[in-house]
Structure formats: structure tokens, C-alpha cells
Design a protein around this motif. Structure first.
Motif: not given
Lengths: 286, 332
Positions: B20-45
């Protein structure tokens, strides 16, 4: 002090208060205690059973190759070595693959519940795997996995995961964040970073966990004893045990079989010893 | 160990700033990025979690369930007996012998292996020619399969076998014993074999720990006039504390569930009298081979609870100090 350390010759960097003969004497004593029984078994394989009975502590006279030849040609040695190899390789691949994926997430992602997940895995270290062997057998039986390689491979992967993750996580976490940022600027995502930068950098740790899993699997006895009733699937430890209880009077044969069974692990370890000690450093660092 | 790792690797992901503290762009980009991160976390573990839960945790739960039945392993368990199996176990003198033997092995291993391993590790940590070879030789027993070790020592210690012949050859024939058949002696013989087998593991861990002790500290101490012994006693040993405690922990857990060497080396008749039984051999003998599945599972739960309580106590009272030590050292 740094200058001093650099300037002084390497052999003076440590004070040698003991005279070297004592060091060597002690080291030789340690080595003798460690390998005397092993040498006895290997050398004993070159004797005949009557020789052994007549003089249990003697040397071969004459040396006979027959026991070793007999084990290699007439017993199930090769079949059992093959089974052990398949199971150990399968276990190692599975442990490294699953372990790297989980340790990568635990090391380089920030998310709620990460420490809970890590603790969850480390609980496996507190957990005596042997205690669950009876219900595990029952479960594998219900899954119709008894008498298959999977019955040994899958549980062994599960048993080895906790230690693998504990060893891998600090290695993966220690790679500087700047490298990850640089990789991101170059357009590779987190997974590309894992594949192209993190894995090559943490090869020592990967080799260490791979070796530990391989040797543990190669030497495993209790799980195969319960789940591999079919003699065609027996691994070497089961083979050694069966041979020794089946041919109790063939002492020389047992010695030869035992020697041959321990040879692969010994050779393997000789090549990998440095890796293991190096790889464990991260795990035992206070 | 968790916090130890964190404090040790301040550079890694552990101290990474929250997304959340990263200098990210628009909120929509950030939420897509967050969702992607969670996919990776779940897929890998997920694969690791599934295998781990299925083959480590689930069986233990079943063990408790089965332990409440009298059950021969055929068909579903129906003969519910409550905690009778547990009562039976603690009334069986053979099981109590097994408990006593486990206690002997736990404390015997710590008291005998610890000092030996420390001595050998300090010795093999000195720099001298041929050190690598000596290290390899000292590790040999640990690398061998438990079964191999068991059969090897069984052959050596058999009645009128090699060991007895050696004793007679040096004029100590009076010491010859029935090493593996004497009911009072066999557990000590087994403790000796286990020590021979596992002391190498302690040595490996301690050598790994020793290589983390900064060379500069030894040099500084020796410049101040400390002898080799003084350096080991006052510099090296205190720094080895965490490694020693981790070894003690692993040794304790291993000793509680020891099976292979005991099973292979001990004569079944001696084991069935309790003289050389451990909790694990008792569990397999009764549960698997005698087909008393409900009873065997009760023993499994007892073994599990004892190990788990021992592990928690150990963590609470000894490993906690390591974490504190790590933090204080960092502050310095």
C-alpha cells in the motif's frame, strides 16, 4: 587489526597451542571409531562364512570375490537399487519444487497471515512423523496407494517440507531487494525474478535441501516397511533387512549385501559434504 | 526460529514496505496488481499446503479417532471403547518399559553425544592439513542407512562374534556379555549404537555453527593473549549456544520416535519382553503386526502428545533465549 590479519601468513592466524601430533592423533582416533565397523563389514564381505566363524576378527585369507558376485548376480540387489532410486528422485524433485514455491512466497511477498503460514509449516519440525505412521498406512490403504511408489514418495515429500522451507526461506529472503527492483525495471515480473535471478543465486541452498531429502528417502525404512508389501517394489533398506533375516547363516553374504547397499550413499555424500555444511550455515545461524 | 530469521535478514522481503505504501499509479492498476499478487501467493503455496496437510496433519487427526475404538482394521470401526485403549497402554508393563527406554535414549543421547560432538567439532574446526578427509570420515556413520547400521552392529555384537573375539584377543575375555540378549544390558548397547550413528549429525550442525563465528573475534582474542582453550571457552562456545540448542531439540524429537535401528538390531523376543522396546516399536508391533489398530493408534497419540509437549516446553524455555540473544546482539 584487519591489516594485521592480511599481512600475517595464514598459518599464524590461529594460535596453535597444541602440538600438531596431538591434533592428528585425536583426529585419527575419531576417524578410526567412525569407520572401523564399516571397514569390517566391507572386508568381511571378502571372506567365507567358515572363515568368519573360525576367526570372527580375522582378515580374509584368501580374499574371495564370490559373495559380492553372488549378491550382484543372484539377489534382487539391482531391482531394489532401482526402486530406491526412483523413490528418492521422485521425493527430491517433489520436495524441491513444492518447497521453493512455498519458501519464495514466504520470503518475498508481504501479506496478511504470512507468519501464521510459516509457523504452520515449522510445526512439522515439532511433529514426530513416525507417530502418524499407522493412520497414514490406513489412509494410503483407503486411497488404494499401498504397494505403489506414490505411497512412499508423497508422504516423504510432506515430511521433508518443513525443514526444506526453514532452510530455503532465509536464503531467498537474503537476496537484496534492489535486484528485484532492477528485474522489475527490466520488465520481468516476480515469477521471472524467481526463475532467472533468485534460483540461480540460491543454488547452494537448493542443493542442500535436495541432498537431505534424497539421503533421507534413500535410507528410509519404516514407511516402506509398512506400505511396500510387494517384494517387487522393495527398496534397498528392506532388501538388506530381508536378506539378513532370510539367510541368517550366510554371514559373508549379509556382509557383502550390506556393503553394496551402503556404497551409493557413501559416494553421494563424499561429493556433497561441503554443500551440506555450507547450506546449513543459514539454518543454524543464531 | 521465525523471529531469528527475520532479524537476520533485514534486507529481504521481511522488511519490505507494505504494498500500500508503494508509489503506485491509479487505484484500479493497484487493485489489479494486488489481485495478481494473491493469485501468485495462492497458486504457489497451495500444492505444498495440500501435501503437508494431507499426509502429515490429517493422519494424526484420524489416529485420535481410531484410538477410541477396539478395531482390527477391517471395515469401519464400530466397537467404541472411549479411552480404554489409553488406560490399557499405561497398565501394560511392556509399554512402561518402552517409555523408560525412550527416556534413557533421550537423556543418554544428549549427555553422551553433546560433549563428544563439541570436542570433535572444535578439533575438526582447527585448520590443519587433511581436515576435509577427517571430516568426511567422521560423518560416515550418520550417512549410513539406519538398517545398515543395525545389521552391521548386530553382526559385530552377536554372541561369540567379532567384538567378543577382539575382547578375548586383548585379554579382556571376562568382559564378554550377551550384548543384545541380556535384558538389563540391551538398552545400553542400543544407546551405544545410536550414539555412534547420530553423533555425526551433531558434529555437522556444530561445524556449520562454528563457521559462522567470525574469524576476527578469535584473532582479537589471541592478540589479547588468550590461549586456544580460553578462546574456545569464552568466545566460541557462547556463540555456539543457539546451534547447540537447535541440535538438542532435534536430537530429543528424534530420540522420542526412534524406530529403525532398534527394530533391526534388537531380537524380537527381547523386544516383546520390553527390554529393548521403544514407543515406536511398541506401536508398530501392536498396531501393524498384531493388527490391534485401535490400540496402536492410541499409542501413536500418546507418542505424539509426549513429543509435542516436550517440543513446546523446549521452545518455551530454551529456544526463546536464542531469539532474545539474536536481538540483543543486533542492537550491539
Amino acid at each position: 587489526m584487519t591489516a594485521n590479519a592480511v599481512l600475517s601468513p595464514p598459518d599464524k592466524r590461529r594460535p596453535v597451542q597444541w602440538s600438531n601430533p596431538i591434533t592428528y592423533g585425536l583426529a585419527l582416533a575419531v576417524a578410526a571409531v567412525s569407520i572401523a565397523p564399516v571397514v569390517y563389514v566391507i572386508v568381511g564381505g571378502f571372506r567365507t562364512t567358515p572363515q568368519i566363524v573360525a576367526n570372527p576378527a580375522g582378515l580374509p585369507d584368501p580374499w574371495v570375490w564370490d559373495n559380492y558376485a553372488r549378491v550382484l548376480t543372484q539377489s534382487n540387489f539391482w531391482k531394489q537399487a532401482f526402486n530406491s532410486g526412483v523413490i528418492a528422485l521422485g521425493t527430491t524433485l517433489g520436495v524441491v519444487l513444492l518447497g521453493v514455491c512455498a519458501a519464495f512466497v514466504l520470503a518475498r511477498y508481504t501479506f496478511r497471515g504470512r507468519e501464521v503460514l510459516y509457523t504452520f509449516f515449522t510445526l512439522g519440525l515439532l511433529f514426530p512423523a513416525g507417530a502418524a505412521i499407522l493412520p497414514l498406512y490406513l489412509m494410503l490403504r483407503d486411497l488404494s496407494l499401498i504397494n505403489s511408489y506414490y505411497a512412499v514418495i508423497l508422504p516423504q515429500i510432506a515430511f521433508s517440507l518443513p525443514l526444506t522451507i526453514v532452510i530455503l526461506r532465509p536464503f531467498l529472503a537474503a537476496v537484496p531487494r534492489e535486484l528485484e527492483d532492477a528485474a522489475a525495471i527490466d520488465g520481468s515480473g516476480r515469477l521471472g525474478f524467481l526463475w532467472r535471478i533468485l534460483l540461480p543465486l540460491s543454488r547452494p541452498a537448493l542443493v542442500t535441501v535436495g541432498i537431505l531429502a534424497f539421503v533421507a528417502s534413500w535410507n528410509a525404512f519404516l514407511l516402506p516397511l509398512l506400505v511396500l508389501g510387494d517384494a517387487n517394489l522393495h527398496t534397498l533398506p528392506l532388501g538388506v533387512q530381508n536378506f539378513s533375516s532370510q539367510y541368517t547363516s550366510d554371514t559373508a553374504g549379509i556382509l557383502a549385501f550390506t556393503s553394496l547397499a551402503m556404497l551409493p550413499a557413501l559416494l553421494f555424500f563424499t561429493f556433497a559434504e561441503k554443500q551440506i555444511v555450507g547450506g546449513l550455515q543459514g539454518a543454524v545461524k543464531g | 526460529m521465525t523471529s531469528t530469521n527475520q532479524t537476520r535478514n533485514p534486507v529481504g522481503g521481511v522488511s519490505a514496505p507494505p504494498t500500500g505504501l508503494r508509489p503506485a499509479g491509479r487505484p484500479s492498476v493497484r487493485s489489479a496488481e494486488t489481485r495478481r499478487k494473491w493469485y501468485e501467493i495462492i497458486g504457489l503455496t497451495t500444492p505444498a499446503i495440500v501435501v503437508y496437510v494431507m499426509f502429515v496433519l490429517v493422519p494424526m487427526g484420524f489416529a485420535f479417532y481410531y484410538s477410541l475404538f477396539r478395531w482390527r482394521g477391517v471395515g469401519p470401526p464400530t466397537d467404541y471403547v472411549g479411552f480404554d485403549n489409553y488406560v490399557l497402554a499405561f497398565q501394560d508393563p511392556i509399554f512402561l518399559d518402552a517409555l523408560r527406554n525412550n527416556a534413557i535414549i533421550v537423556f543418554g543421547s544428549l549427555l553422551v553425544q553433546g560433549p563428544i560432538a563439541l570436542g570433535v567439532a572444535l578439533l575438526l574446526n582447527r585448520s590443519f592439513r587433511g581436515r576435509t578427509v577427517f571430516r568426511l570420515l567422521a560423518f560416515v556413520p550418520y550417512v549410513l542407512a539406519e538398517v545398515t547400521v543395525g545389521i552391521m552392529w548386530k553382526l559385530i555384537l552377536t554372541d561369540n562374534g567379532t567384538f567378543d573375539a577382539l575382547l578375548r584377543a586383548v585379554g579382556l575375555g571376562g568382559l564378554v556379555q550377551a550384548w543384545l540378549a541380556d535384558l538389563d544390558l540391551v538398552i545400553w548397547t542400543l544407546l551405544f549404537i545410536l550414539t555412534w550413528k547420530y553423533v555425526g549429525f551433531a558434529i555437522i550442525l556444530l561445524l556449520a555453527g562454528l563457521s559462522n563465528v567470525p574469524q576476527e573475534l578469535n584473532e582479537a582474542a589471541s592478540i589479547d593473549g588468550a590461549s586456544w582453550w580460553q578462546i574456545q571457552r569464552h568466545v566460541t562456545l557462547p556463540l555456539l549456544g543457539p546451534t547447540i540448542r537447535i541440535w538438542m531439540f532435534l536430537s530429543m524429537i528424534g530420540s522420542l520416535q526412534v524406530f529403525d535401528v532398534i527394530w533391526v538390531t534388537s531380537v524380537p523376543a527381547v523386544r516383546s519382553l520390553g527390554a529393548s522396546a521403544t514407543m515406536a516399536t511398541y506401536m508398530v508391533d501392536n498396531g501393524f503386526f498384531a493388527r490391534l489398530w485401535g490400540y496402536g493408534n492410541a499409542v501413536a497419540v500418546i507418542l505424539f502428545v509426549i513429543s509435542f509437549v516436550a517440543a513446546l516446553l523446549f521452545q518455551r524455555f530454551l529456544l526463546r533465549r536464542d531469539i532474545q540473544g539474536a536481538i540483543t546482539r543486533r542492537a550491539n
